[in-house]
Design a protein around this motif. Sequence first.
Motif, PDB file in Angstrom:
ATOM      1  N   GLN A 184       0.858  -1.187   0.000  1.00 20.83           N
ATOM      2  CA  GLN A 184       0.000   0.000   0.000  1.00 20.83           C
ATOM      3  C   GLN A 184       0.899   1.242   0.000  1.00 20.83           C
ATOM      4  OE1 GLN A 184      -3.607   0.284   0.252  1.00 20.83           O
ATOM      5  NE2 GLN A 184      -3.471  -1.861  -0.390  1.00 20.83           N
ATOM      6  N   VAL A 185       0.655   2.150  -0.962  1.00 22.17           N
ATOM      7  CA  VAL A 185       1.278   3.477  -0.960  1.00 22.17           C
ATOM      8  C   VAL A 185       0.112   4.457  -1.047  1.00 22.17           C
ATOM      9  CG1 VAL A 185       2.878   5.067  -2.084  1.00 22.17           C
ATOM     10  CG2 VAL A 185       3.346   2.606  -2.110  1.00 22.17           C
ATOM     11  N   THR A 186      -0.234   5.053   0.076  1.00 21.45           N
ATOM     12  CA  THR A 186      -1.478   5.827   0.143  1.00 21.45           C
ATOM     13  C   THR A 186      -1.289   7.314  -0.118  1.00 21.45           C
ATOM     14  OG1 THR A 186      -1.258   6.098   2.545  1.00 21.45           O
ATOM     15  CG2 THR A 186      -2.497   4.189   1.755  1.00 21.45           C
ATOM     16  N   SER A 187      -0.074   7.822   0.074  1.00 27.27           N
ATOM     17  CA  SER A 187       0.113   9.260  -0.108  1.00 27.27           C
ATOM     18  C   SER A 187       1.585   9.586  -0.282  1.00 27.27           C
ATOM     19  CB  SER A 187      -0.440  10.023   1.110  1.00 27.27           C
ATOM     20  OG  SER A 187      -0.155  11.405   1.029  1.00 27.27           O
ATOM     21  N   ILE A 188       1.862  10.513  -1.203  1.00 32.67           N
ATOM     22  CA  ILE A 188       3.198  11.089  -1.364  1.00 32.67           C
ATOM     23  C   ILE A 188       3.013  12.605  -1.425  1.00 32.67           C
ATOM     24  CG2 ILE A 188       5.267  11.245  -2.787  1.00 32.67           C
ATOM     25  CD1 ILE A 188       4.580   8.492  -3.920  1.00 32.67           C
ATOM     26  N   GLN A 189       3.567  13.305  -0.457  1.00 37.11           N
ATOM     27  CA  GLN A 189       3.420  14.754  -0.395  1.00 37.11           C
ATOM     28  C   GLN A 189       4.796  15.412  -0.423  1.00 37.11           C
ATOM     29  OE1 GLN A 189       0.827  16.316   2.676  1.00 37.11           O
ATOM     30  NE2 GLN A 189      -0.304  14.411   2.821  1.00 37.11           N
ATOM     31  N   PHE A 190       4.876  16.517  -1.162  1.00 41.29           N
ATOM     32  CA  PHE A 190       6.092  17.316  -1.181  1.00 41.29           C
ATOM     33  C   PHE A 190       5.799  18.671  -0.541  1.00 41.29           C
ATOM     34  CE2 PHE A 190       6.705  14.398  -4.780  1.00 41.29           C
ATOM     35  CZ  PHE A 190       7.930  13.859  -4.425  1.00 41.29           C
ATOM     36  N   THR A 191       6.714  19.103   0.311  1.00 37.27           N
ATOM     37  CA  THR A 191       6.525  20.375   0.995  1.00 37.27           C
ATOM     38  C   THR A 191       7.873  21.040   1.222  1.00 37.27           C
ATOM     39  OG1 THR A 191       5.470  21.418   2.901  1.00 37.27           O
ATOM     40  CG2 THR A 191       6.585  19.315   3.292  1.00 37.27           C
ATOM     41  N   ILE A 192       7.857  22.127   2.007  1.00 37.18           N
ATOM     42  CA  ILE A 192       9.078  22.884   2.292  1.00 37.18           C
ATOM     43  C   ILE A 192       9.333  22.819   3.791  1.00 37.18           C
ATOM     44  CG2 ILE A 192      10.170  25.161   2.224  1.00 37.18           C
ATOM     45  CD1 ILE A 192       8.431  25.770  -0.215  1.00 37.18           C
ATOM     46  N   ALA A 193      10.552  22.477   4.154  1.00 36.97           N
ATOM     47  CA  ALA A 193      10.880  22.315   5.571  1.00 36.97           C
ATOM     48  C   ALA A 193      10.758  23.626   6.336  1.00 36.97           C
ATOM     49  CB  ALA A 193      12.286  21.737   5.716  1.00 36.97           C
ATOM     50  N   HIS A 194      11.240  24.713   5.744  1.00 38.89           N
ATOM     51  CA  HIS A 194      11.208  26.022   6.406  1.00 38.89           C
ATOM     52  C   HIS A 194      10.617  27.047   5.430  1.00 38.89           C
ATOM     53  CE1 HIS A 194      13.642  24.335   9.606  1.00 38.89           C
ATOM     54  NE2 HIS A 194      14.471  23.859   8.692  1.00 38.89           N
ATOM     55  N   PRO A 195       9.282  27.201   5.446  1.00 38.95           N
ATOM     56  CA  PRO A 195       8.608  28.037   4.440  1.00 38.95           C
ATOM     57  C   PRO A 195       8.624  29.527   4.740  1.00 38.95           C
ATOM     58  CG  PRO A 195       6.992  27.061   5.898  1.00 38.95           C
ATOM     59  CD  PRO A 195       8.330  26.508   6.334  1.00 38.95           C
ATOM     60  N   GLU A 196       9.187  29.947   5.889  1.00 36.79           N
ATOM     61  CA  GLU A 196       9.053  31.345   6.303  1.00 36.79           C
ATOM     62  C   GLU A 196       9.613  32.324   5.269  1.00 36.79           C
ATOM     63  OE1 GLU A 196      10.598  29.030   8.081  1.00 36.79           O
ATOM     64  OE2 GLU A 196       9.209  28.581   9.717  1.00 36.79           O
ATOM     65  N   PHE A 197      10.744  31.984   4.665  1.00 33.54           N
ATOM     66  CA  PHE A 197      11.369  32.866   3.673  1.00 33.54           C
ATOM     67  C   PHE A 197      10.408  33.136   2.513  1.00 33.54           C
ATOM     68  CE2 PHE A 197      13.729  33.158  -0.357  1.00 33.54           C
ATOM     69  CZ  PHE A 197      14.448  34.326  -0.138  1.00 33.54           C
ATOM     70  N   TYR A 198       9.773  32.081   2.015  1.00 33.59           N
ATOM     71  CA  TYR A 198       8.867  32.224   0.879  1.00 33.59           C
ATOM     72  C   TYR A 198       7.561  32.902   1.287  1.00 33.59           C
ATOM     73  CZ  TYR A 198      12.207  28.959  -1.091  1.00 33.59           C
ATOM     74  OH  TYR A 198      13.371  28.369  -1.506  1.00 33.59           O
ATOM     75  N   GLU A 199       7.116  32.655   2.513  1.00 34.96           N
ATOM     76  CA  GLU A 199       5.919  33.335   3.000  1.00 34.96           C
ATOM     77  C   GLU A 199       6.133  34.845   3.053  1.00 34.96           C
ATOM     78  OE1 GLU A 199       5.374  31.414   6.708  1.00 34.96           O
ATOM     79  OE2 GLU A 199       4.312  29.679   5.871  1.00 34.96           O
ATOM     80  N   ASN A 200       7.328  35.271   3.501  1.00 35.49           N
ATOM     81  CA  ASN A 200       7.645  36.706   3.551  1.00 35.49           C
ATOM     82  C   ASN A 200       7.722  37.298   2.145  1.00 35.49           C
ATOM     83  OD1 ASN A 200       7.725  36.750   6.336  1.00 35.49           O
ATOM     84  ND2 ASN A 200       9.923  36.372   6.454  1.00 35.49           N
ATOM     85  N   GLN A 201       8.265  36.541   1.201  1.00 33.64           N
ATOM     86  CA  GLN A 201       8.317  37.015  -0.184  1.00 33.64           C
ATOM     87  C   GLN A 201       6.901  37.212  -0.736  1.00 33.64           C
ATOM     88  OE1 GLN A 201      10.770  34.225  -2.443  1.00 33.64           O
ATOM     89  NE2 GLN A 201      12.378  35.753  -2.541  1.00 33.64           N
ATOM     90  N   ALA A 202       6.042  36.239  -0.499  1.00 40.71           N
ATOM     91  CA  ALA A 202       4.658  36.342  -0.983  1.00 40.71           C
ATOM     92  C   ALA A 202       3.945  37.522  -0.337  1.00 40.71           C
ATOM     93  CB  ALA A 202       3.908  35.040  -0.695  1.00 40.71           C
ATOM     94  N   LEU A 203       4.216  37.772   0.938  1.00 40.36           N
ATOM     95  CA  LEU A 203       3.604  38.897   1.639  1.00 40.36           C
ATOM     96  C   LEU A 203       4.062  40.223   1.033  1.00 40.36           C
ATOM     97  CD1 LEU A 203       1.747  39.587   3.999  1.00 40.36           C
ATOM     98  CD2 LEU A 203       3.762  39.628   5.477  1.00 40.36           C
ATOM     99  N   SER A 204       5.344  40.312   0.692  1.00 42.56           N
ATOM    100  CA  SER A 204       5.867  41.528   0.055  1.00 42.56           C
ATOM    101  C   SER A 204       5.196  41.769  -1.294  1.00 42.56           C
ATOM    102  CB  SER A 204       7.391  41.415  -0.118  1.00 42.56           C
ATOM    103  OG  SER A 204       7.917  42.552  -0.763  1.00 42.56           O
TER     104      SER A 204
END
Length: 223
Positions: free
Chosen positions: A130-150
């Motif tokens: 069974q392989v039910t899920s494969i997710q990709f994410t970012i370990a430390h998203p704060e840098f990109y969150e600040n860019q998006a906010l700007s």
Amino acid sequence: MYGYPINKTASPSNSVHSSTIEVLGEGSVTATPDRAVVDLGVVTEGPNLQAIQAENAKAISNIIQSIMSLNIPREKIQTQDYRIEVVNDYVDGKQIFRGYKVTHLLQITTDHVGQTGKLVDTAVANGANQVTSIQFTIAHPEFYENQALSVAIQHARQKAYTIANTLGVTLGAIPSQVQESPLPAGPMPYLATAKFAASAVETPIEPGQLTIKAAVRVWYLFA
């Protein structure tokens, strides 16, 4: 939206002057995932519960050892789900006992995104069915969150200046108030799927790109 001098309206925290332009700004940036989270495991079925429990436990143990051989620490491998269910068949409206089903799913986290396909193949080769899920994410998203906010704030400023120029009024250089609009914490994980077949070629699993978004509500004074 914008307004001419009228009665003052209340903002979420402070009163907003009547001569204001209120705009919504949105921003987004893309980033390459640097973390993969894979949910996989073993489902065993049979009439004898102890036998299929033992079979399941042996397979899970083999999977854990094989995953650790890929230099994934044991603390990055945890049980995500464990269930024992009764399996019944229904014949002519009658319930007939068929046996039991044992499900044990592991959640495996790796910061080596490029080895996701190898991780899955290794687990399957060692008993995972069974392989039910494969997710990709970012370990430390704060840098990109600040860019998006700007980007969101710049977008709001552009909209406010467009409105002011159209009305023929002068916009204040600095907003009178800025409010970040709530969004889900961090980037939305990218869900990947793959088809597995007996082959010497490693299963190709592409991480793609993640989109991180931000939104703001901004008030400008104008004259």
